[in-house]
Design a protein around this motif. Structure first.
Motif, PDB file in Angstrom:
ATOM      1  N   LEU A 122       0.841  -1.196   0.000  1.00 24.48           N
ATOM      2  CA  LEU A 122       0.000   0.000   0.000  1.00 24.48           C
ATOM      3  C   LEU A 122       0.879   1.249   0.000  1.00 24.48           C
ATOM      4  N   SER A 126     -12.040   5.880   1.236  1.00 24.07           N
ATOM      5  CA  SER A 126     -11.760   6.397  -0.103  1.00 24.07           C
ATOM      6  C   SER A 126     -11.861   5.254  -1.106  1.00 24.07           C
ATOM      7  N   SER A 127     -12.003   5.587  -2.360  1.00 26.75           N
ATOM      8  CA  SER A 127     -12.188   4.545  -3.382  1.00 26.75           C
ATOM      9  C   SER A 127     -10.967   3.631  -3.474  1.00 26.75           C
ATOM     10  N   PHE A 128      -9.786   4.138  -3.185  1.00 27.01           N
ATOM     11  CA  PHE A 128      -8.586   3.312  -3.193  1.00 27.01           C
ATOM     12  C   PHE A 128      -8.678   2.206  -2.147  1.00 27.01           C
ATOM     13  N   TYR A 129      -9.094   2.554  -0.935  1.00 32.59           N
ATOM     14  CA  TYR A 129      -9.191   1.554   0.132  1.00 32.59           C
ATOM     15  C   TYR A 129     -10.387   0.631  -0.062  1.00 32.59           C
ATOM     16  N   SER A 151     -11.531  -0.347  -2.976  1.00 29.18           N
ATOM     17  CA  SER A 151     -11.100  -1.327  -3.975  1.00 29.18           C
ATOM     18  C   SER A 151     -10.028  -2.255  -3.418  1.00 29.18           C
ATOM     19  N   SER A 152      -9.262  -1.773  -2.469  1.00 27.83           N
ATOM     20  CA  SER A 152      -8.240  -2.609  -1.841  1.00 27.83           C
ATOM     21  C   SER A 152      -8.873  -3.710  -0.984  1.00 27.83           C
TER      22      SER A 152
END
Length: 132
Positions: free
Chosen positions: A27, A99-102, A104-105
């Protein structure tokens, strides 16, 4: 049968732990609240997939259930997605929105364990069909 079960457990442990320890390491920035959430996601997918495969090993021994295993798997896959979404609803869509990053993670454990499920279940079904 016991040998197959042990192989499945070892493969799941190896792939799951390797993926879990690599995930936070890769990450970009690590938040304190995300790592426990990630651990829960990995444990959920690990345990659900492993129990599912062990149940399929047992059910494949009975001809009555073997014919329906494909339909059972599709139903349980939808059930798994619903339970995952319900457990992680606050972080995915609710008031504690990530957030969209997390977000999707959080789907990485799905990508890790779903192919393992499919590979082992297809081996179970092919192995049984060869014996029939």
């Amino acid at each position: 049968m016991l040998k197959n079960i042990l192989i499945i457990i070892v493969v799941f442990l190896f792939v799951g732990t390797t993926s879990y320890f690599l995930h936070p390491f890769l990450l970009v920035e690590e938040h304190q609240f995300f790592v426990p959430l990630l651990k829960k996601a990995y444990l959920f997918h690990f345990s659900f997939s492993l129990i599912l495969i062990l149940a399929f090993i047992i059910l494949a021994r009975y001809d009555k259930y073997f014919v329906q295993l494909g339909f059972i798997y599709m139903g349980l896959l939808v059930f798994k997605i619903v339970v995952f979404a319900a457990l992680f609803y606050p972080q995915l869509l609710g008031e504690n929105l990530l957030s969209s990053f997390y977000r999707s993670s959080l789907l990485i454990p799905v990508i890790v364990f779903l192919p393992l499920e499919v590979i082992f279940i297809s081996k179970i079904m092919r192995g049984k069909k060869a014996k029939i």
